[in-house]
Scaffold this active site. Structure first.
Site, PDB file in Angstrom:
ATOM      1  N   GLY A  32      32.071  -3.065  -0.837  1.00  0.00           N
ATOM      2  CA  GLY A  32      33.322  -3.244  -0.086  1.00  0.00           C
ATOM      3  C   GLY A  32      33.302  -4.332   0.967  1.00  0.00           C
ATOM      4  N   GLY A  38      35.655   7.213  25.004  1.00  0.00           N
ATOM      5  CA  GLY A  38      35.709   6.414  26.227  1.00  0.00           C
ATOM      6  C   GLY A  38      35.193   7.204  27.421  1.00  0.00           C
ATOM      7  N   LEU A  52      28.199  -5.880  13.884  1.00  0.00           N
ATOM      8  CA  LEU A  52      26.981  -6.663  13.635  1.00  0.00           C
ATOM      9  C   LEU A  52      26.145  -6.934  14.899  1.00  0.00           C
ATOM     10  CD1 LEU A  52      25.225  -8.295  11.669  1.00  0.00           C
ATOM     11  CD2 LEU A  52      26.700 -10.263  12.096  1.00  0.00           C
ATOM     12  N   ALA A  76      42.452   5.860  18.527  1.00  0.00           N
ATOM     13  CA  ALA A  76      42.259   6.062  17.092  1.00  0.00           C
ATOM     14  C   ALA A  76      40.773   6.199  16.800  1.00  0.00           C
ATOM     15  CB  ALA A  76      42.818   4.868  16.307  1.00  0.00           C
ATOM     16  N   ARG A  77      40.496   6.682  15.602  1.00  0.00           N
ATOM     17  CA  ARG A  77      39.115   6.704  15.093  1.00  0.00           C
ATOM     18  C   ARG A  77      38.930   5.429  14.285  1.00  0.00           C
ATOM     19  NH1 ARG A  77      37.539  10.412  18.530  1.00  0.00           N
ATOM     20  NH2 ARG A  77      39.359  11.716  18.851  1.00  0.00           N
ATOM     21  N   TYR A 100      40.616   4.290   6.604  1.00  0.00           N
ATOM     22  CA  TYR A 100      40.797   3.679   7.923  1.00  0.00           C
ATOM     23  C   TYR A 100      41.855   2.562   7.853  1.00  0.00           C
ATOM     24  CZ  TYR A 100      40.023   0.703  11.957  1.00  0.00           C
ATOM     25  OH  TYR A 100      40.224  -0.065  13.078  1.00  0.00           O
ATOM     26  N   LYS A 134      45.975   2.143   9.393  1.00  0.00           N
ATOM     27  CA  LYS A 134      46.491   1.025  10.198  1.00  0.00           C
ATOM     28  C   LYS A 134      47.761   0.439   9.562  1.00  0.00           C
ATOM     29  CE  LYS A 134      43.460   1.173  13.440  1.00  0.00           C
ATOM     30  NZ  LYS A 134      43.862   1.573  14.794  1.00  0.00           N
ATOM     31  N   SER A 142      44.440  -3.885  12.331  1.00  0.00           N
ATOM     32  CA  SER A 142      43.101  -4.378  11.970  1.00  0.00           C
ATOM     33  C   SER A 142      43.179  -5.285  10.747  1.00  0.00           C
ATOM     34  CB  SER A 142      42.224  -3.161  11.632  1.00  0.00           C
ATOM     35  OG  SER A 142      41.040  -3.580  11.019  1.00  0.00           O
ATOM     36  N   ASP A 181      43.663   9.293  27.514  1.00  0.00           N
ATOM     37  CA  ASP A 181      42.478   9.230  26.642  1.00  0.00           C
ATOM     38  C   ASP A 181      41.898  10.636  26.578  1.00  0.00           C
ATOM     39  OD1 ASP A 181      39.694   8.621  25.692  1.00  0.00           O
ATOM     40  OD2 ASP A 181      40.353   6.552  25.954  1.00  0.00           O
ATOM     41  N   VAL A 203      46.081  12.697  21.955  1.00  0.00           N
ATOM     42  CA  VAL A 203      47.439  12.313  21.527  1.00  0.00           C
ATOM     43  C   VAL A 203      47.795  12.898  20.161  1.00  0.00           C
ATOM     44  CG1 VAL A 203      47.478  10.188  22.905  1.00  0.00           C
ATOM     45  CG2 VAL A 203      46.745  10.073  20.523  1.00  0.00           C
TER      46      VAL A 203
HETATM   47  N1  LIG Z   1      36.338  -2.544  17.735  1.00  0.00           N
HETATM   48  C1  LIG Z   1      36.759  -3.172  16.658  1.00  0.00           C
HETATM   49  O1  LIG Z   1      36.014  -3.969  16.090  1.00  0.00           O
HETATM   50  C2  LIG Z   1      38.161  -2.952  16.128  1.00  0.00           C
HETATM   51  C3  LIG Z   1      38.621  -3.769  15.082  1.00  0.00           C
HETATM   52  C4  LIG Z   1      39.912  -3.587  14.591  1.00  0.00           C
HETATM   53  C5  LIG Z   1      40.726  -2.593  15.153  1.00  0.00           C
HETATM   54  N2  LIG Z   1      40.242  -1.809  16.153  1.00  0.00           N
HETATM   55  C6  LIG Z   1      41.124  -0.766  16.700  1.00  0.00           C
HETATM   56  O2  LIG Z   1      41.257  -0.959  18.099  1.00  0.00           O
HETATM   57  C7  LIG Z   1      41.408   0.297  18.757  1.00  0.00           C
HETATM   58  C8  LIG Z   1      40.403   0.402  19.874  1.00  0.00           C
HETATM   59  O3  LIG Z   1      39.099   0.207  19.352  1.00  0.00           O
HETATM   60  P1  LIG Z   1      37.799   0.300  20.258  1.00  0.00           P
HETATM   61  O4  LIG Z   1      36.766  -0.524  19.602  1.00  0.00           O
HETATM   62  O5  LIG Z   1      38.153   0.051  21.675  1.00  0.00           O
HETATM   63  O6  LIG Z   1      37.443   1.833  20.017  1.00  0.00           O
HETATM   64  P2  LIG Z   1      36.882   2.933  21.043  1.00  0.00           P
HETATM   65  O7  LIG Z   1      36.461   4.081  20.210  1.00  0.00           O
HETATM   66  O8  LIG Z   1      35.914   2.323  21.988  1.00  0.00           O
HETATM   67  O9  LIG Z   1      38.191   3.320  21.871  1.00  0.00           O
HETATM   68  C9  LIG Z   1      39.146   4.244  21.399  1.00  0.00           C
HETATM   69  C10 LIG Z   1      39.518   5.121  22.578  1.00  0.00           C
HETATM   70  O10 LIG Z   1      40.510   6.043  22.156  1.00  0.00           O
HETATM   71  C11 LIG Z   1      40.140   7.350  22.560  1.00  0.00           C
HETATM   72  N3  LIG Z   1      40.717   8.252  21.566  1.00  0.00           N
HETATM   73  C12 LIG Z   1      40.401   8.348  20.248  1.00  0.00           C
HETATM   74  N4  LIG Z   1      41.159   9.292  19.657  1.00  0.00           N
HETATM   75  C13 LIG Z   1      41.980   9.794  20.622  1.00  0.00           C
HETATM   76  C14 LIG Z   1      42.981  10.800  20.644  1.00  0.00           C
HETATM   77  N5  LIG Z   1      43.289  11.500  19.539  1.00  0.00           N
HETATM   78  N6  LIG Z   1      43.619  11.054  21.818  1.00  0.00           N
HETATM   79  C15 LIG Z   1      43.321  10.359  22.941  1.00  0.00           C
HETATM   80  N7  LIG Z   1      42.364   9.406  22.980  1.00  0.00           N
HETATM   81  C16 LIG Z   1      41.710   9.134  21.835  1.00  0.00           C
HETATM   82  C17 LIG Z   1      38.617   7.377  22.619  1.00  0.00           C
HETATM   83  O11 LIG Z   1      38.098   8.334  23.535  1.00  0.00           O
HETATM   84  C18 LIG Z   1      38.331   5.942  23.093  1.00  0.00           C
HETATM   85  O12 LIG Z   1      38.294   5.865  24.516  1.00  0.00           O
HETATM   86  C19 LIG Z   1      41.270   1.359  17.670  1.00  0.00           C
HETATM   87  O13 LIG Z   1      42.578   1.735  17.285  1.00  0.00           O
HETATM   88  C20 LIG Z   1      40.568   0.634  16.557  1.00  0.00           C
HETATM   89  O14 LIG Z   1      40.900   1.170  15.300  1.00  0.00           O
HETATM   90  C21 LIG Z   1      38.979  -1.960  16.660  1.00  0.00           C
END
Ligand SMILES: NC(=O)c1ccc[n+]([C@@H]2O[C@H](COP(=O)([O-])OP(=O)(O)OC[C@H]3O[C@@H](n4cnc5c(N)ncnc54)[C@H](O)[C@@H]3O)[C@@H](O)[C@H]2O)c1
Length: 328
Positions: free
Chosen positions: A284, A36, A189, A77-78, A143, A147, A119, A31, A51
């Site tokens: 949207g 995180g 939400l 991911a973002r 976004y 995915k 997603s 990470d 990464v």
């Molecule tokens: N939370 C949601 O509602 C939701 C819904 C659909 C999909 N997702 C997907 O699930 C995954 C996790 O979501 P989350 O809610 O836990 O998000 P989060 O932002 O809490 O966790 C993502 C983690 O990845 C790390 N990270 C981001 N870019 C990085 C990089 N380039 N290199 C290394 N680490 C990196 C961040 O520091 C973080 O700890 C994501 O891919 C997100 O798109 C989330």
């Protein structure tokens, strides 16, 4: 088993890391800590690495070889839709570039099992009420596009070098499996409503004139601990060596709740007496987005155990336990 969890220090990843540790797997979290935090992954080895950065392929492949990694779970991911519209290049670099680096490292290190955070955003504005995995995918923002491209990249890697993969399409993730692992973001939400209420402000509902029973949008809420358990089911399926019947799975409950329902449950849980304020629709937002969980139930033998009350209660409990939040 040694599992590499990229983005494991985030909201969802940390839940999966905890379940893996509980069952005795060795876990290596990669990470960049941009979002995180290390305290969420106590008990796992933590390697701080971007990464999507230069040199990531070699660093990741070396790590996989040194630790005998058998599978990767890729959360890194973002995830902000609005930000992805404003900064598409960065989103492609982070989400697609980071995944490309991971897949190249896996190919080099001969690690052939991958679970990917996809997603419901891949569906865009679906023309049906309950979404099956095979309907046409039409994401409506960068976004969601990153995915869908991620799923294509894994399918291509399967054809080229035999990757075994599962793309889990999450619906609306919420709640907390443990009080110290609540959602850190205020993008979804439930945290948005709690933040308004904690500030003594009326929560906002965007649109109450949708073609739904109470006029507000309907979504499929999935408890983050159920979602984490789905990753464990997928991991076991990949490791079984069974011929794969499908690669993408909705992680939903098949049941929807309206924004009004959710907001009133949050108001009740927090003991507030504020009434929601109705605002115009946001661009949207599909009126209804519910995932059919038939495939994941049949193939991965996974089913959600928690309901919306559990989700709201656990989110509130984690909120109150978080020193960074304004408490009720
Ligand atoms: N939370 C949601 O509602 C939701 C819904 C659909 C999909 N997702 C997907 O699930 C995954 C996790 O979501 P989350 O809610 O836990 O998000 P989060 O932002 O809490 O966790 C993502 C983690 O990845 C790390 N990270 C981001 N870019 C990085 C990089 N380039 N290199 C290394 N680490 C990196 C961040 O520091 C973080 O700890 C994501 O891919 C997100 O798109 C989330």
């Amino acid at each position: 088993m040694s599992i590499l969890v990229a983005g494991g220090a985030g909201y969802i990843g940390a839940h999966v890391v905890r379940l893996l540790l509980e069952r005795g797997d060795e876990v290596i979290v990669v990470d960049d800590l941009s979002y995180g935090t290390p305290d969420r992954v106590d008990g796992a080895e933590l390697v701080q690495l971007d990464v999507a950065g230069c040199g990531a392929v070699d660093a990741l492949a070396d790590l996989m070889e040194a630790r005998g990694v058998s599978a990767v779970i890729h959360f890194a991911a973002r995830k902000q839709v609005g930000e992805s519209v404003a900064r598409p290049g960065w989103y492609y670099q982070q989400n697609v570039g980071g995944l490309a680096n991971m897949l190249m490292a896996m190919e080099r290190a001969r690690v052939d099992q991958m679970i990917f955070s996809s997603s419901a955003a891949v569906y865009g504005m679906p023309p049906v009420e309950v979404v099956d995995e095979d309907i046409e995918k039409k994401p409506i923002n960068p976004y969601g596009e990153t995915k869908l491209i991620g799923e294509w990249m894994m399918a291509d890697s399967e054809r080229a070098w035999g990757l075994r993969w599962a793309g889990l399409r999450y619906f609306n993730v919420a709640g907390a499996g443990w009080d110290d692992l609540g959602d850190m973001a205020t993008l979804n939400l439930i945290p948005m409503v709690m933040e308004r209420l904690a500030d003594g402000e009326a929560p906002k509902i965007f649109g109450d004139d949708y073609p739904t029973p109470d006029g507000t949008c309907i979504r499929d809420y999935i408890h983050v601990k159920d979602l984490a358990a789905a990753h464990i089911s997928a991991l076991d399926y990949l490791a079984s060596g069974e011929e794969m019947e499908a690669n993408v799975f909705n992680v939903g409950t098949g049941v929807g709740a309206s924004v009004k329902d959710v907001v009133s449950k949050v108001i009740k849980a927090t003991g507030s007496n504020l009434e929601p304020e109705i605002m115009p629709r946001r661009a949207g937002d599909p009126p209804q987005l519910i995932g059919n969980p038939e495939r994941i139930g049949r193939i991965l033998k996974w089913k959600a155990e928690y309901d919306l009350d559990d989700i709201v209660e656990s989110a509130f409990s984690a909120w109150q336990a978080d020193p960074a939040r304004k408490h009720f």
